[in-house]
Design a protein around this motif. Structure first.
Motif, short mmCIF file in Angstrom:
data_model
loop_
_atom_site.label_atom_id
_atom_site.label_comp_id
_atom_site.label_asym_id
_atom_site.label_seq_id
_atom_site.Cartn_x
_atom_site.Cartn_y
_atom_site.Cartn_z
N MET A 1 0.83 -1.18 0.00
CA MET A 1 0.00 0.00 0.00
C MET A 1 0.88 1.25 0.00
N LYS A 2 0.54 2.16 -0.86
CA LYS A 2 1.21 3.46 -0.87
C LYS A 2 0.80 4.22 0.39
N GLU A 3 1.66 5.15 0.83
CA GLU A 3 1.31 5.92 2.03
C GLU A 3 0.07 6.77 1.78
N LEU A 4 -0.67 6.99 2.85
CA LEU A 4 -1.88 7.79 2.81
C LEU A 4 -1.74 8.90 3.84
N PHE A 5 -1.89 10.14 3.40
CA PHE A 5 -1.80 11.28 4.30
C PHE A 5 -3.18 11.92 4.41
N ILE A 6 -3.68 11.98 5.63
CA ILE A 6 -5.00 12.55 5.91
C ILE A 6 -4.80 13.76 6.82
N VAL A 7 -5.49 14.84 6.51
CA VAL A 7 -5.39 16.06 7.29
C VAL A 7 -6.75 16.42 7.87
N ILE A 8 -6.76 16.67 9.16
CA ILE A 8 -7.93 17.23 9.84
C ILE A 8 -7.52 18.64 10.25
N SER A 9 -8.22 19.64 9.74
CA SER A 9 -7.85 21.01 10.02
C SER A 9 -9.07 21.81 10.45
N GLY A 10 -8.79 22.88 11.16
CA GLY A 10 -9.86 23.75 11.61
C GLY A 10 -9.32 24.76 12.59
N PRO A 11 -10.17 25.68 13.01
CA PRO A 11 -9.72 26.72 13.94
C PRO A 11 -9.41 26.16 15.33
N ILE A 12 -8.72 26.94 16.13
CA ILE A 12 -8.38 26.57 17.49
C ILE A 12 -9.66 26.28 18.27
N GLY A 13 -9.66 25.18 19.00
CA GLY A 13 -10.76 24.86 19.90
C GLY A 13 -11.99 24.22 19.28
N ILE A 14 -11.94 23.89 17.99
CA ILE A 14 -13.12 23.33 17.34
C ILE A 14 -13.31 21.83 17.63
N GLY A 15 -12.22 21.15 18.03
CA GLY A 15 -12.33 19.74 18.37
C GLY A 15 -11.48 18.80 17.52
N LYS A 16 -10.45 19.32 16.87
CA LYS A 16 -9.57 18.47 16.05
C LYS A 16 -8.93 17.37 16.88
N SER A 17 -8.33 17.75 17.99
CA SER A 17 -7.60 16.78 18.81
C SER A 17 -8.54 15.78 19.48
N THR A 18 -9.70 16.24 19.90
CA THR A 18 -10.69 15.32 20.48
C THR A 18 -11.16 14.32 19.43
N LEU A 19 -11.37 14.80 18.21
CA LEU A 19 -11.73 13.89 17.11
C LEU A 19 -10.62 12.86 16.90
N LEU A 20 -9.36 13.32 16.88
CA LEU A 20 -8.25 12.41 16.67
C LEU A 20 -8.15 11.38 17.80
N LYS A 21 -8.38 11.83 19.03
CA LYS A 21 -8.36 10.91 20.17
C LYS A 21 -9.42 9.82 20.00
N ASN A 22 -10.63 10.21 19.61
CA ASN A 22 -11.71 9.24 19.43
C ASN A 22 -11.46 8.33 18.22
N LEU A 23 -10.88 8.89 17.18
CA LEU A 23 -10.53 8.11 15.99
C LEU A 23 -9.45 7.08 16.34
N ALA A 24 -8.45 7.51 17.08
CA ALA A 24 -7.37 6.59 17.50
C ALA A 24 -7.93 5.44 18.34
N LYS A 25 -8.84 5.76 19.22
CA LYS A 25 -9.45 4.73 20.07
C LYS A 25 -10.17 3.68 19.23
N ARG A 26 -10.90 4.12 18.23
CA ARG A 26 -11.61 3.17 17.35
C ARG A 26 -10.65 2.34 16.51
N LEU A 27 -9.67 3.01 15.94
CA LEU A 27 -8.74 2.30 15.05
C LEU A 27 -7.82 1.36 15.82
N ALA A 28 -7.55 1.65 17.08
CA ALA A 28 -6.66 0.81 17.90
C ALA A 28 -7.27 -0.56 18.18
N GLU A 29 -8.57 -0.70 18.01
CA GLU A 29 -9.22 -1.99 18.24
C GLU A 29 -8.73 -3.06 17.27
#
Length: 179
Positions: A1-29
């Motif tokens: 598989m070729k590398e895949l780069f995904i970007v989540i962007s948005g203003p400060i405080g909108i929830g990027k890091s919280t989204l990433l935390k929840n995404l990581a939790k799901r993918l870690a399963e």
């Protein structure tokens, strides 16, 4: 598989890091994940996604570090984050959060991120970035990458959006013959 780069962007405080935390939790399963996310509004901290260890940007004894806006990031915290990124290339999915003004100035975690991405380009992994809105357009030039998918958040991400991103990544993992 070729590398895949995904970007989540948005203003400060909108929830990027919280989204990433929840995404990581799901993918870690079902996947090996690694990397770092930055959590907290007032009391910022780095979180190692593999070990769940935390390093706060600042504690009372911290004197050396970098001031960026209203935040002080202690050298100790930066070393923790850099060490976490050094080992992240061992994992299928790597999270890098949050790329901002320091990295654009080639400070902060710039060198660690650059080194990690160089090793990932050879191996073909999925890398998910949390990127401050004001620097997202500099990401390609900064690290010589071309995101395959970029989501710009204009409101706090919903559960439906989390499902959409999760499904996109799972499909990419299952796809044969590259991206």
């Amino acid at each position: 598989m070729k590398e895949l780069f995904i970007v989540i962007s948005g203003p400060i405080g909108i929830g990027k890091s919280t989204l990433l935390k929840n995404l990581a939790k799901r993918l870690a399963e079902t996947n090996q994940i690694g990397g770092i996310i930055t959590l907290g509004q007032e009391t910022k901290r780095f979180v190692d996604l593999k070990t769940q260890k935390t390093s706060y940007f600042k504690e009372e004894k911290d004197k050396k570090g970098i001031q960026i806006g209203k935040y002080f990031i202690a050298d100790r915290a930066l070393k923790f984050a850099a060490k976490t990124l050094e080992t992240a290339s061992d994992y299928d999915i790597v999270f890098i959060d949050e790329i901002g003004r320091l990295e654009v100035k080639k400070r902060g975690l710039y060198k660690s991120i650059f080194k990690l991405l160089k090793s990932i380009n050879k191996e073909g992994k999925i890398v998910i970035f949390g990127v401050r809105q004001e620097v997202v357009h500099q990401l390609s030039r900064l690290f010589s990458i071309h995101p395959n998918k970029t989501w710009f958040l204009t409101k706090q991400p919903s559960e439906d959006f989390l499902i959409k991103v999760t499904e996109f990544i799972i499909k990419a993992l299952m796809r044969e013959g590259g991206l």
